[in-house]
Design an enzyme around this catalytic site. Structure first.
Site, mmCIF file in Angstrom:
data_model
loop_
_atom_site.group_PDB
_atom_site.id
_atom_site.type_symbol
_atom_site.label_atom_id
_atom_site.label_comp_id
_atom_site.label_asym_id
_atom_site.label_seq_id
_atom_site.Cartn_x
_atom_site.Cartn_y
_atom_site.Cartn_z
ATOM 1 N N THR A 66 11.179 -7.326 -11.780
ATOM 2 C CA THR A 66 10.587 -8.662 -11.916
ATOM 3 C C THR A 66 9.497 -8.855 -10.874
ATOM 4 O OG1 THR A 66 12.687 -9.484 -12.749
ATOM 5 C CG2 THR A 66 11.129 -11.141 -11.933
ATOM 6 N N ASN A 82 -7.771 3.788 8.958
ATOM 7 C CA ASN A 82 -7.168 2.615 9.589
ATOM 8 C C ASN A 82 -7.375 2.571 11.096
ATOM 9 O OD1 ASN A 82 -5.421 4.852 8.690
ATOM 10 N ND2 ASN A 82 -3.927 3.989 10.095
ATOM 11 N N CYS A 94 2.079 1.374 15.471
ATOM 12 C CA CYS A 94 3.399 1.922 15.739
ATOM 13 C C CYS A 94 4.444 1.157 14.968
ATOM 14 C CB CYS A 94 3.665 1.850 17.233
ATOM 15 S SG CYS A 94 2.965 0.357 17.959
ATOM 16 N N GLY A 139 0.818 -1.209 0.000
ATOM 17 C CA GLY A 139 0.000 0.000 0.000
ATOM 18 C C GLY A 139 0.853 1.260 0.000
ATOM 19 N N THR A 140 1.971 1.226 0.720
ATOM 20 C CA THR A 140 2.836 2.407 0.798
ATOM 21 C C THR A 140 3.337 2.796 -0.585
ATOM 22 O OG1 THR A 140 3.509 1.860 3.046
ATOM 23 C CG2 THR A 140 4.996 3.293 1.794
ATOM 24 N N SER A 181 -3.587 -3.098 -0.504
ATOM 25 C CA SER A 181 -2.487 -3.809 0.131
ATOM 26 C C SER A 181 -2.950 -5.222 0.444
ATOM 27 C CB SER A 181 -2.096 -3.085 1.427
ATOM 28 O OG SER A 181 -1.166 -3.867 2.141
ATOM 29 N N ALA A 182 -2.140 -6.221 0.079
ATOM 30 C CA ALA A 182 -2.568 -7.623 0.241
ATOM 31 C C ALA A 182 -2.704 -8.025 1.701
ATOM 32 C CB ALA A 182 -1.570 -8.538 -0.460
ATOM 33 N N HIS A 183 -1.774 -7.550 2.562
ATOM 34 C CA HIS A 183 -1.765 -8.095 3.927
ATOM 35 C C HIS A 183 -2.893 -7.573 4.804
ATOM 36 C CE1 HIS A 183 0.303 -4.916 6.525
ATOM 37 N NE2 HIS A 183 0.470 -4.409 5.325
HETATM 38 N N1 PLP Z 1 -2.816 2.997 3.868
HETATM 39 C C1 PLP Z 1 -3.468 2.656 4.976
HETATM 40 C C2 PLP Z 1 -4.798 3.286 5.261
HETATM 41 C C3 PLP Z 1 -2.934 1.720 5.853
HETATM 42 O O1 PLP Z 1 -3.601 1.386 6.971
HETATM 43 C C4 PLP Z 1 -1.664 1.157 5.559
HETATM 44 C C5 PLP Z 1 -1.024 0.212 6.504
HETATM 45 O O2 PLP Z 1 -1.124 0.338 7.710
HETATM 46 C C6 PLP Z 1 -1.015 1.532 4.375
HETATM 47 C C7 PLP Z 1 -1.623 2.456 3.557
HETATM 48 C C8 PLP Z 1 0.331 0.964 3.997
HETATM 49 O O3 PLP Z 1 0.193 -0.339 3.446
HETATM 50 P P1 PLP Z 1 1.452 -1.329 3.448
HETATM 51 O O4 PLP Z 1 1.627 -1.825 4.835
HETATM 52 O O5 PLP Z 1 1.048 -2.427 2.488
HETATM 53 O O6 PLP Z 1 2.611 -0.568 2.923
#
Ligand code: PLP
Length: 372
Positions: free
Chosen positions: A226, A140, A309, A71-72, A188-190
């Site tokens: 890749t 979140n 955190c 996601g980042t 984000s997959a996790h």
């Molecule tokens: N955006 C939100 C709202 C999130 O809660 C998070 C992770 O806590 C992220 C982005 C970042 O995702 P990732 O952990 O896959 O980099």
């Protein structure tokens, strides 16, 4: 009863068995999806299948899905890749948005954490510079859902593009790229039972996008490198399963009703807004969040304090402060989030442990504060 109750799915959701199996298969088969021989073609077929599964989850076309490292990265590359000098974001965005562009303009939120559309509209009208607006789908920490379709209406009317961080929404409630009308959407997959270290940015067909990773021509020239074959395969399997088992509000309502009965002065943050059905952010009066997290951990329950955190240190929640919550109350906020492997016993266990803690510490904490 299981060894412990994991109620921190917004931090990360345990790997779904279907995702694990898909990853093991992909790891065993191996192959580079760019190779033309049979091993490469099999790997390519796995990536394509996962791309269809992820696209289905968000009502996108497979060609619109660009796999990333999470996601980042998806957020970072949308904010840069849209190519707009002016970026407007809500005050409650994740750090991966807030820290991704220099000089961004922060839009205020109300007491429930909802973006002020009037301020957004005025700010967009205040400059002829084409803008990008970035507003998250669901928060979140509080689970509060933003009025994305309204944000899109206001932004598009002013010629701005829209990015939506849907990392916390996808797999929990329906998320539809076309229905929302956004130009970019992060996943984000996790957060939905896939592996960490893989995600996606959906780029609507026709939306401008300048890649920030340069190298090979992977992902149709939108993200060089890749492909993470096993991660992408696990993401696809998790997305597919999440799509068929979205969360309901039953447990959240049960939990909140019970906790407010135990401590009537407790407060559920964002309670006045539409929220994710899996998330509760609640302040236990007089008890620091860190104390709650540790006590609940000893009782076999995993939950979070305020903002997740990354350094192991709990900081005061910027989200709650932006919502106008007093710092002393923000320090007592706990985030509880359910997911695919939660069972009703987990909720009951949390209620019992929270009651014990409140009776032991909460009452005396309040009494001390009053006496002071
Ligand atoms: N955006 C939100 C709202 C999130 O809660 C998070 C992770 O806590 C992220 C982005 C970042 O995702 P990732 O952990 O896959 O980099």
């Amino acid at each position: 009863m299981s060894a412990f109750a994991y109620l921190d799915h917004n931090a990360t959701s345990p790997l779904r068995p279907a995702a694990f199996d898909a990853m093991v298969e992909a790891l065993q088969a191996g192959g580079n999806p760019s190779s033309v021989h049979r091993s490469g073609r099999t790997a390519r077929a796995r990536v394509d299948a996962a791309r269809r599964q992820v696209a289905t989850l968000i009502g996108a076309r497979p060609t619109e899905v660009v796999f990333t490292s999470g996601g980042t990265e998806a957020n970072n590359s949308a904010l840069v890749g849209a190519g707009r000098k002016r970026v407007l974001v809500s005050a409650v965005e994740h750090d991966s948005v807030l820290k991704a562009a220099r000089g961004m303009e922060i839009m205020p939120v109300d007491g429930n954490g909802i973006i002020d559309l009037g301020v957004l509209e005025k700010s967009l009208a205040g400059s002829a510079e084409p803008a990008l607006v970035s507003v998250m789908f669901a928060n979140n920490e509080t689970g509060v859902l933003q009025p994305i379709a309204d944000v899109v209406r206001v932004a598009h009317a002013a010629g701005a593009l829209v990015h939506c961080d849907a990392v916390q929404g996808a797999g929990k409630v329906p998320v539809d790229l076309r229905g929302l009308g956004v130009d970019y959407l992060s996943l984000s997959a996790h957060k939905l039972g896939g592996p960490a270290g893989v995600g996606a940015l959906a780029v609507r067909n026709g939306a401008p996008f300048v890649p920030d990773r340069l190298g090979g021509g992977q992902e149709s020239n939108r993200r060089a490198g890749t492909e993470n074959l096993a991660g992408i395969s696990g993401f696809g399997a998790a997305a597919s399963e999440a799509n068929s088992g979205l969360a309901t509000t039953e447990w959240r309502n049960r939990l909140e009703t019970a906790l407010l009965e135990i401590a009537p002065a407790a407060r559920v943050h964002g309670a006045g807004a539409d929220r994710l059905p899996n998330t509760t952010c609640i302040s236990m009066p007089g008890v620091q969040a860190e104390t709650q997290v540790m006590a609940l951990d000893l009782a076999g329950i995993c939950v979070s304090a305020g903002a997740a955190c990354s350094s192991g240190k709990v900081t005061r929640s910027a989200v709650l402060l932006a919502m106008g919550v007093e710092p002393s109350e923000a320090e007592t906020a706990l985030r509880i989030s359910f997911g695919w492997n939660t069972v009703s016993e987990d909720i009951e266990r949390l209620i019992a442990a929270w009651r014990d803690l409140y009776i032991r510490v909460g009452h005396s904490g309040i009494a001390q504060a009053r006496a002071a």
